[in-house]
Design an enzyme around this catalytic site. Structure first.
Site, PDB file in Angstrom:
ATOM      1  N   LEU A  74       0.830  -1.200   0.000  1.00 48.67           N
ATOM      2  CA  LEU A  74       0.000   0.000   0.000  1.00 48.67           C
ATOM      3  C   LEU A  74       0.867   1.254   0.000  1.00 48.67           C
ATOM      4  O   LEU A  74       1.864   1.329   0.722  1.00 48.67           O
ATOM      5  CB  LEU A  74      -0.903   0.031   1.229  1.00 48.67           C
ATOM      6  CG  LEU A  74      -2.018  -1.006   1.321  1.00 48.67           C
ATOM      7  CD1 LEU A  74      -2.688  -0.930   2.689  1.00 48.67           C
ATOM      8  CD2 LEU A  74      -3.042  -0.817   0.221  1.00 48.67           C
ATOM      9  N   ASP A 110      -8.484  -3.370   9.252  1.00 52.21           N
ATOM     10  CA  ASP A 110      -7.089  -3.120   9.586  1.00 52.21           C
ATOM     11  C   ASP A 110      -6.514  -1.925   8.829  1.00 52.21           C
ATOM     12  O   ASP A 110      -5.569  -1.283   9.290  1.00 52.21           O
ATOM     13  CB  ASP A 110      -6.267  -4.375   9.267  1.00 52.21           C
ATOM     14  CG  ASP A 110      -4.901  -4.354   9.924  1.00 52.21           C
ATOM     15  OD1 ASP A 110      -4.731  -3.639  10.924  1.00 52.21           O
ATOM     16  OD2 ASP A 110      -4.002  -5.067   9.441  1.00 52.21           O
ATOM     17  N   CYS A 155     -13.132 -10.717  -9.767  1.00 47.61           N
ATOM     18  CA  CYS A 155     -12.410  -9.587  -9.193  1.00 47.61           C
ATOM     19  C   CYS A 155     -13.172  -8.974  -8.025  1.00 47.61           C
ATOM     20  O   CYS A 155     -12.607  -8.694  -6.968  1.00 47.61           O
ATOM     21  CB  CYS A 155     -12.169  -8.539 -10.272  1.00 47.61           C
ATOM     22  SG  CYS A 155     -11.562  -6.963  -9.665  1.00 47.61           S
ATOM     23  N   CYS A 214      -9.718  -4.810  -3.058  1.00 53.27           N
ATOM     24  CA  CYS A 214      -9.656  -4.193  -1.735  1.00 53.27           C
ATOM     25  C   CYS A 214     -10.038  -2.721  -1.781  1.00 53.27           C
ATOM     26  O   CYS A 214      -9.618  -1.976  -2.667  1.00 53.27           O
ATOM     27  CB  CYS A 214      -8.245  -4.336  -1.168  1.00 53.27           C
ATOM     28  SG  CYS A 214      -8.030  -3.550   0.439  1.00 53.27           S
TER      29      CYS A 214
END
Length: 377
Positions: free
Chosen positions: A195, A277, A326, A330
């Site tokens: 990230l 998270d 897909c 995220c």
């Protein structure tokens, strides 16, 4: 009640490594109180007590960080005592921990093995790729120490898997990394896309993944895995296993493949709770285990719109032939559109490239597995 999974940060963001791409260090910089210190035993006891009173089938206690071993081994010994004390309904309890594996002694390994902890160990491939970004406080690479820990885990019989962050350097060297893992007989592997920091343009850091690099990585890794699959020697790679499960009609286990967010109950060291998270920041807080019930926090999470916001789909997804696999990916990788809604995934082109190269092979694997299941009934 359904099974419940808790992601607990007993050491908050404290860590004995200084990984350059650490997403949690970045999150800490984006909240009023950066570090909540070490979790007290009273807080741990309340978490275990409420969770076991709520659960009817199974509950998973997953410890992560920062570095969760910094609270010390006695903390986890008390965890087992609390679980035994409050599990009056004989709920199935699973304990696991995600650690950087840095300078862990034999006592840790013996404890994990004796008490059936599943351990996720962070290792970014070979020495060249791992040491590039996973440094200790003195700025030295940690690869040698992690390898010592893994050797000790093997000797003591610890059940562990390998967690690898996919950054630019690991992505471009996946063939060497895969062969290195194969040589060490590491059969359970998870690859996690790196990230970029919050608020920064994606792809701007030296370690950043770009869609092109990530797409090539996925295809190269799948090709290596598929060759071993044909020989019956493939490792378990979480992402590929989830895609094939979807093709077989089963729900995905990985949250980024479910098509929408969920309330994950991420618990900071002070007992405060967040839905994910990747969003442990003040504006996403949904309660605290010391004062709120699990039902209240779950309802608050739903009322916040966190889950609902993830349901928005851009037009491109509605017509994409791979959308059912897909599922948008995220949330942290979805870009914000002009209306302020979650839009297209930054790695959209990566996934399209990957599915174009692998979809037919995954379908064939799924067909063969389903036929085998029918024969064995």
């Amino acid at each position: 009640m359904p099974p419940i999974q808790l992601l607990i940060k007993p050491a908050s963001g404290s860590c004995n490594l200084r990984c350059k791409y650490c997403f949690y260090h970045d999150e800490m910089q984006n909240r009023e109180k950066q570090n909540y210190g070490f979790m007290s035993l009273d807080t741990l006891e309340e978490i275990v007590k409420k969770t076991l009173a709520y659960s009817e089938q199974q509950c998973d206690f997953i410890f992560q960080g920062g570095e969760p071993t910094l609270v010390g081994l006695d903390f986890y010994k008390k965890l087992l005592e609390f679980e035994q004390k409050y599990n009056i309904r004989n709920v199935k309890v699973m304990n696991s921990i995600q650690t950087n594996g840095y300078q862990l002694g034999e006592e840790w390994a013996e404890f994990f093995a004796a008490n059936n902890f599943l351990v996720g160990v962070s290792l970014d491939g070979i020495k060249y790729t791992h040491d590039a970004y996973r440094e200790n406080s003195a700025g030295k690479g940690s690869f040698g120490e992690i390898m010592k820990t893994l050797e000790m885990f093997d000797k003591k019989g610890v059940d562990y898997n390998i967690l690898t962050v996919v950054n630019r350097r690991t992505a471009e060297r996946i063939t060497r990394i895969y062969e290195f893992y194969k040589k060490n007989n590491w059969r359970y592997q998870q690859y996690i896309a790196c990230l970029d920091p919050l608020g920064e343009p994606k792809g701007s850091r030296e370690y950043s993944l770009t869609p092109e690099v990530y797409g090539k990585f996925l295809v190269n890794l799948f090709d290596l895995w598929y060759l071993d699959l044909c020989k019956g020697e493939q490792p378990y790679i979480r992402q590929f296993e989830n895609y094939i499960s979807l093709l077989m009609g089963y729900p995905p286990e990985a949250c980024d493949m479910k098509g929408c967010c969920s309330i994950q109950h991420v618990i900071e060291a002070d007992g405060s709770v967040y839905p994910c998270d990747f969003y442990v920041m003040d504006e996403y807080k949904i309660g605290n285990f010391l004062v709120d019930s699990i039902e209240e926090m779950g309802n608050r999470g739903l009322e916040s719109g966190f889950v609902e916001a993830s349901l928005n789909r851009p037009e491109e997804c509605k017509t994409c032939k791979y959308a059912y696999l897909c599922r948008g990916g995220c949330r942290r990788n979805r870009q914000i559109d002009e209306a302020g809604h979650l839009g297209q995934n930054y790695f959209c082109s990566s996934y399209k490239y990957f599915f174009e190269k692998t979809h037919s092979r995954m379908e064939e694997i799924a067909r063969q597995l389903m036929q085998s299941q029918l024969r064995n009934r």
